[in-house]
Design a protein around this motif. Structure first.
Motif, PDB file in Angstrom:
ATOM      1  N   ASN A  52       0.811  -1.212   0.000  1.00  0.00           N
ATOM      2  CA  ASN A  52       0.000   0.000   0.000  1.00  0.00           C
ATOM      3  C   ASN A  52       0.848   1.268   0.000  1.00  0.00           C
ATOM      4  O   ASN A  52       0.330   2.359  -0.114  1.00  0.00           O
ATOM      5  N   ARG A  53       2.141   1.112   0.172  1.00  0.00           N
ATOM      6  CA  ARG A  53       2.984   2.293   0.278  1.00  0.00           C
ATOM      7  C   ARG A  53       3.833   2.521  -0.972  1.00  0.00           C
ATOM      8  O   ARG A  53       4.111   1.582  -1.713  1.00  0.00           O
ATOM      9  N   SER A  54       4.267   3.767  -1.119  1.00  0.00           N
ATOM     10  CA  SER A  54       4.923   4.144  -2.358  1.00  0.00           C
ATOM     11  C   SER A  54       6.239   3.409  -2.595  1.00  0.00           C
ATOM     12  O   SER A  54       6.567   3.085  -3.723  1.00  0.00           O
ATOM     13  N   GLY A  55       6.982   3.121  -1.556  1.00  0.00           N
ATOM     14  CA  GLY A  55       8.321   2.550  -1.727  1.00  0.00           C
ATOM     15  C   GLY A  55       8.358   1.145  -2.300  1.00  0.00           C
ATOM     16  O   GLY A  55       9.238   0.810  -3.089  1.00  0.00           O
ATOM     17  N   ALA A  56       7.381   0.319  -1.900  1.00  0.00           N
ATOM     18  CA  ALA A  56       7.464  -1.118  -2.186  1.00  0.00           C
ATOM     19  C   ALA A  56       7.643  -1.434  -3.667  1.00  0.00           C
ATOM     20  O   ALA A  56       8.412  -2.313  -4.028  1.00  0.00           O
TER      21      ALA A  56
ATOM     22  N   ALA B 274       5.061   7.690 -11.643  1.00  0.00           N
ATOM     23  CA  ALA B 274       4.900   6.564 -12.562  1.00  0.00           C
ATOM     24  C   ALA B 274       4.815   5.280 -11.756  1.00  0.00           C
ATOM     25  O   ALA B 274       5.501   5.126 -10.757  1.00  0.00           O
ATOM     26  N   SER B 275       3.955   4.386 -12.207  1.00  0.00           N
ATOM     27  CA  SER B 275       3.772   3.153 -11.450  1.00  0.00           C
ATOM     28  C   SER B 275       4.429   1.977 -12.143  1.00  0.00           C
ATOM     29  O   SER B 275       4.381   1.853 -13.359  1.00  0.00           O
ATOM     30  N   ALA B 276       5.031   1.105 -11.333  1.00  0.00           N
ATOM     31  CA  ALA B 276       5.605  -0.103 -11.902  1.00  0.00           C
ATOM     32  C   ALA B 276       4.753  -1.315 -11.565  1.00  0.00           C
ATOM     33  O   ALA B 276       5.088  -2.423 -11.906  1.00  0.00           O
ATOM     34  N   ARG B 277       3.655  -1.092 -10.841  1.00  0.00           N
ATOM     35  CA  ARG B 277       2.925  -2.259 -10.357  1.00  0.00           C
ATOM     36  C   ARG B 277       1.637  -2.524 -11.118  1.00  0.00           C
ATOM     37  O   ARG B 277       0.941  -3.482 -10.835  1.00  0.00           O
ATOM     38  N   LEU B 278       1.280  -1.633 -12.065  1.00  0.00           N
ATOM     39  CA  LEU B 278      -0.016  -1.791 -12.721  1.00  0.00           C
ATOM     40  C   LEU B 278       0.116  -2.450 -14.093  1.00  0.00           C
ATOM     41  O   LEU B 278       1.076  -2.208 -14.817  1.00  0.00           O
ATOM     42  N   ASN B 279      -0.842  -3.293 -14.428  1.00  0.00           N
ATOM     43  CA  ASN B 279      -0.918  -3.845 -15.782  1.00  0.00           C
ATOM     44  C   ASN B 279      -2.189  -3.387 -16.480  1.00  0.00           C
ATOM     45  O   ASN B 279      -2.158  -2.679 -17.464  1.00  0.00           O
ATOM     46  N   ASP B 280      -3.357  -3.805 -15.930  1.00  0.00           N
ATOM     47  CA  ASP B 280      -4.642  -3.524 -16.575  1.00  0.00           C
ATOM     48  C   ASP B 280      -5.242  -2.198 -16.151  1.00  0.00           C
ATOM     49  O   ASP B 280      -6.039  -1.625 -16.873  1.00  0.00           O
ATOM     50  N   SER B 281      -4.885  -1.733 -14.969  1.00  0.00           N
ATOM     51  CA  SER B 281      -5.499  -0.496 -14.480  1.00  0.00           C
ATOM     52  C   SER B 281      -4.640   0.695 -14.855  1.00  0.00           C
ATOM     53  O   SER B 281      -3.419   0.599 -14.880  1.00  0.00           O
TER      54      SER B 281
END
Ligand code: ADP
Length: 624
Positions: free
Chosen positions: A484-488, A524-531
Motif C-alpha cells: 500500500n505504500r509508495s516505496g514497495a 509513474a507506477s511499476a505495479r499496474l498492468n490492466d489499471s
C-alpha cells in the motif's frame, strides 16, 4: 418482610436460561457446587490470614440431600463464607457485570453455544429455575449472628427475611418442578457431580435413604440414612500426570471454565528446584465471549500451597493470552500476599514468564504436529497472537512463528516461514497488502504487477494488522514491505520503466498540476498492468485503513493526509492523455484517474456528484 424486584436484565436472563438451556438443565448442579466451592475458598483464605476469622472453626464441606420418596426437594448446603442480607440482595437480584446487554445479544438460541456462554458469564445461580418452581437460599455470613432467607419463584420478585441457620454458610433448597424431579435421585446426583465437580478441592457428601435404591425384601431398611462422599476432592493440578487420564483433564476444564465442550488443549506443568509450582492451563475450544470487552474476566486462578488466593488478577497472564483458563499454584509465595505486592512479586513474575514460554512452545509443537488442531486455534486466537507481537517483545521471535496470514498463493493460512520458503531467489522482501475486505484486497490493482511477476503477497484484512505488522520490520533478515505504500513497488521497476518515466515527466507534472491539492504527488507506477491508476500512501503517512482506525478510536484532530497517485504509463488511456493539449480535458481525465483509483480500493469518494458529472461528460464525448 421485604419484597424486591429483579433487575430487568435478570428477568430477561431467567427467561432465556429457562427457554434455551432446558436440554442442559443438569448444569444447575455444577453451578451450585461451583458457588459453594468459591465460598469455601474465600473462607479458607480468611481463616488462614485474617485474625478475626482465625477463631471460626472451619470444616469445609458441601452436603446434598433430597426427598427420595416424593421427589419434591433438592438441598445443597455449604460451610463457606455465607452472605448477609445486603449481599443476598446484591448477588441474587442484580447482575453486577457491565457486559450483560452484550451477553444477552450474543444468545443464539442454539442450546449448546448458549449454555457455554451462560457459564462463562457467571449467571450460574439462576440456572436453578430450570429445575425448580421455587428456590430458597438460607445463608449466614461467617462471623455474623443473624441468618437470612431469600425466596423466589423466578418470576420477577423475591423476598428476604430473617431466618435461622446453625453455622455459617449457605443452604439452597430447590422445590423441584416436573423437569427437575429426576434430580431427586442418588444415581443422578452422583452422576452429575462426578461429571462436572469431581476435582473441586472440597468433599461433597450425599445423604440418602437405603430404600431409595434397594427394592423388594430390603424394605426393612427404610429411612436408614447413609452419608457418602461422592467426589474425589483432590486438587487435580497437583497430581502427577501419570495418574491422570484425558477424561480427568477434560472434566476439570468443564468445571472451572463452565464449558460444556472439551478444551482444545491442556498444558500441565510441575516445576521443582529453585521455584516450586504447579500450573494447569487450558485453551478453550472457542474464544471467551468477553475477550474483546475492556472488563473481561481473568481466566487464571492463583493458589498458594493449594489455598485459593484470587481469580481476579489479570496480571497472572499477559493480556494477549487472556483466553487461557487454568490454575497457578505456588509453593513459594506467602499466603497473605497483598494485591499490590503480587504485581511486583519476583516469584510470580518468574512463574508467569516461564508459563508464557511454555504455552508458546506448546503451540509451536501443535502447529508442527497437528495441523487441524492448530487451524482451529488460529481461527479463534490469531488476533490474540498478533496483539502479542505488539506487546510482548521478549517473545517476539516465538510469536512470529505462530501467527498466520491469508495470502495470494494459498487458500489456507500461511506462516512467515512458509512464505519465505516459497520466495523467489531474487525477491527482496516479504510483501503484504492491508485493507478492510479480503475480496477488495485480492482484486486490488496494487497487486497486478506482483501477480504477473509471480510474487506472493500476504493479504492482511484484520484491522489489527495495520497497527502490528509495520512494527515488525523484519522476519529473519527479510524486510517486510507494505504494497500500500509508495516505496514497495520501486523493487519492481525495470530499466524500460525507468526510461519511460523520464520521458513522461512532463505528463506527470501536468496531471499533478491539474489535481492540485488533491494529491501529495503523481508518480509513474511499476505495479499496474490492466489499471490506469492506483493510490498509495507515502512511506511514513498513515494508510487509508489506518486513518479510518484512528478516527474510530476517537482521534479527532487529523492532518489531512493526501495520497500519492500512481499512473500506469503504458496504459492506452495514459498514452492518449500524453497527446492531449487541452487543459480542461487534461483536468477531467486526471480527476477520473484519481477517483477510479479511490473506488477500486473500496474507499468513499469525497464528492461523488463531481465524479458522476465528469464521467457523463466523458461518456458523451466518446459517443461523439
Ligand atoms: P457467579 O458465581 O459467576 O458470580 P452466580 O449468579 O452463580 O454468579 O452467583 C452470584 C454471586 O452470589 C456470587 O458471585 C457470590 O458472591 C454469591 N454466591 C452465590 N452462591 C453462594 C454461596 N453458596 N455462598 C456464598 N456466596 C454465594
Amino acid at each position: 418482610m421485604a419484597k424486591h424486584h429483579f433487575q430487568t436484565e435478570v428477568s430477561q436472563l431467567l427467561h432465556l436460561i429457562i427457554h434455551s438451556l432446558y436440554s442442559h438443565k443438569e448444569i444447575f448442579l455444577r453451578e451450585l457446587v461451583s458457588n459453594s466451592s468459591d465460598a469455601l475458598d474465600k473462607l479458607k483464605y480468611l481463616t488462614l490470614t485474617d485474625d478475626q476469622y482465625k477463631i471460626i472453626p472451619f470444616d469445609p464441606r458441601i452436603d446434598i440431600t433430597f426427598d427420595g420418596e416424593d421427589h419434591t426437594t433438592f438441598t445443597l448446603s455449604d460451610s463457606g463464607i455465607g452472605m448477609n442480607d445486603v449481599e443476598l440482595l446484591d448477588n441474587l437480584g442484580t447482575i453486577a457485570k457491565s457486559g450483560t446487554r452484550n451477553f444477552l445479544q450474543q444468545m443464539t438460541g442454539d442450546a449448546k453455544k448458549d449454555s457455554s456462554l451462560i457459564g462463562q458469564f457467571g449467571v450460574g445461580f439462576y440456572s436453578c429455575f430450570m429445575v425448580a418452581d421455587k428456590v430458597e437460599v438460607v445463608s449466614k455470613k461467617a462471623g455474623d449472628v443473624k441468618a437470612w432467607k431469600w425466596i423466589s419463584d423466578g418470576k420477577g420478585e423475591f423476598t428476604i427475611t430473617e431466618a435461622e441457620r446453625a453455622g455459617n454458610g449457605t443452604t439452597v433448597i430447590l422445590y423441584l418442578n416436573e423437569e427437575g424431579k429426576e434430580y431427586a435421585s442418588r444415581w443422578q446426583i452422583e452422576n452429575v457431580v462426578k461429571k462436572y465437580s469431581n476435582h473441586i478441592p472440597f468433599p461433597i457428601f450425599l445423604e440418602y435413604a437405603e430404600t431409595d435404591y434397594d427394592e423388594g425384601d430390603k424394605k426393612k431398611k427404610k429411612n436408614e440414612k447413609k452419608i457418602e462422599q461422592i467426589n474425589a476432592a483432590s486438587a487435580l493440578w497437583r497430581k502427577p500426570k501419570t495418574e491422570l487420564t484425558e477424561d480427568d483433564y477434560n472434566e476439570f476444564y468443564k468445571a472451572i471454565a463452565h464449558d460444556t465442550e472439551n478444551p482444545l488443549h491442556y498444558i500441565h506443568t510441575r516445576a521443582e528446584g529453585a521455584l516450586e509450582y504447579n500450573t494447569l492451563f487450558y485453551i478453550p475450544p472457542k474464544a471467551p465471549f468477553d475477550m474483546y470487552h475492556a472488563d473481561y474476566k481473568a481466566g487464571v486462578k492463583l493458589y498458594v500451597k493449594r489455598v485459593f488466593i484470587t481469580d481476579d488478577d489479570k496480571e497472572l497472564m499477559p493480556v494477549y493470552l487472556r483466553f487461557i483458563k487454568g490454575i497457578i499454584d505456588s509453593e513459594d509465595l506467602p499466603l497473605n500476599v497483598s494485591r499490590e505486592i503480587l504485581q511486583q512479586n519476583k516469584v510470580l513474575l518468574n512463574i508467569k514468564s516461564a508459563s508464557v514460554k511454555k504455552i508458546l512452545g506448546e503451540l509451536k509443537q501443535i502447529s508442527e504436529n497437528n495441523k487441524e488442531k492448530y487451524s482451529s486455534f488460529i481461527g479463534e486466537y490469531n488476533r490474540a497472537l498478533k496483539e502479542g507481537l505488539y506487546s510482548d517483545f521478549a517473545n517476539k521471535e516465538a510469536l512470529l512463528e505462530l501467527v498466520r496470514f491469508k495470502s495470494t498463493e494459498t487458500e489456507s493460512w500461511t506462516s512467515f516461514a512458509e512464505y519465505k520458503e516459497r520466495m523467489k531467489d531474487d525477491q527482496k522482501a516479504i510483501y503484504y497488502i492491508t485493507g478492510e475486505k479480503e475480496d477488495t484486497l485480492r482484486n486490488s490493482p496494487l497487486l497486478e504487477a506482483y501477480r504477473s511477476n509471480n510474487i506472493e503477497v500476504l493479504i492482511l484484512d484484520d484491522e489489527i494488522d495495520e497497527i502490528v505488522i509495520p512494527g515488525i520490520g523484519k522476519y529473519k533478515d527479510t524486510e517486510l514491505k507494505s504494497v500500500n505504500r509508495s516505496g514497495a513497488a520501486e523493487d519492481l521497476k525495470t530499466e524500460k520503466d525507468k526510461k519511460l518515466e523520464k520521458e513522461r515527466k512532463p505528463l506527470l507534472e501536468r496531471v499533478k498540476k491539474a489535481l492540485g491539492d488533491e494529491v501529495k504527488d503523481v508518480v509513474a507506477s511499476a505495479r499496474l498492468n490492466d489499471s490506469p491508476s492506483c493510490i498509495v500512501a507515502d512511506e511514513n503517512d498513515p494508510t487509508a485503513q489506518m486513518q479510518h482506525l484512528l478516527k474510530a478510536m476517537g482521534q479527532k484532530e487529523f492532518p489531512d493526509v493526501k495520497p500519492i497517485l500512481e499512473i500506469n504509463l503504458s496504459h492506452p488511456i495514459v498514452e492518449k492523455l500524453n497527446a492531449v493539449e487541452d487543459e480542461a480535458l487534461t483536468e477531467e481525465i486526471s480527476f477520473l484517474l484519481l477517483q477510479q483509483a479511490y473506488l477500486v480500493e473500496g474507499a468513499e469518494l469525497k464528492k461523488p456528484a463531481d465524479f458522476v458529472k465528469r464521467l457523463n461528460s466523458a461518456l458523451l464525448r466518446s459517443l461523439g
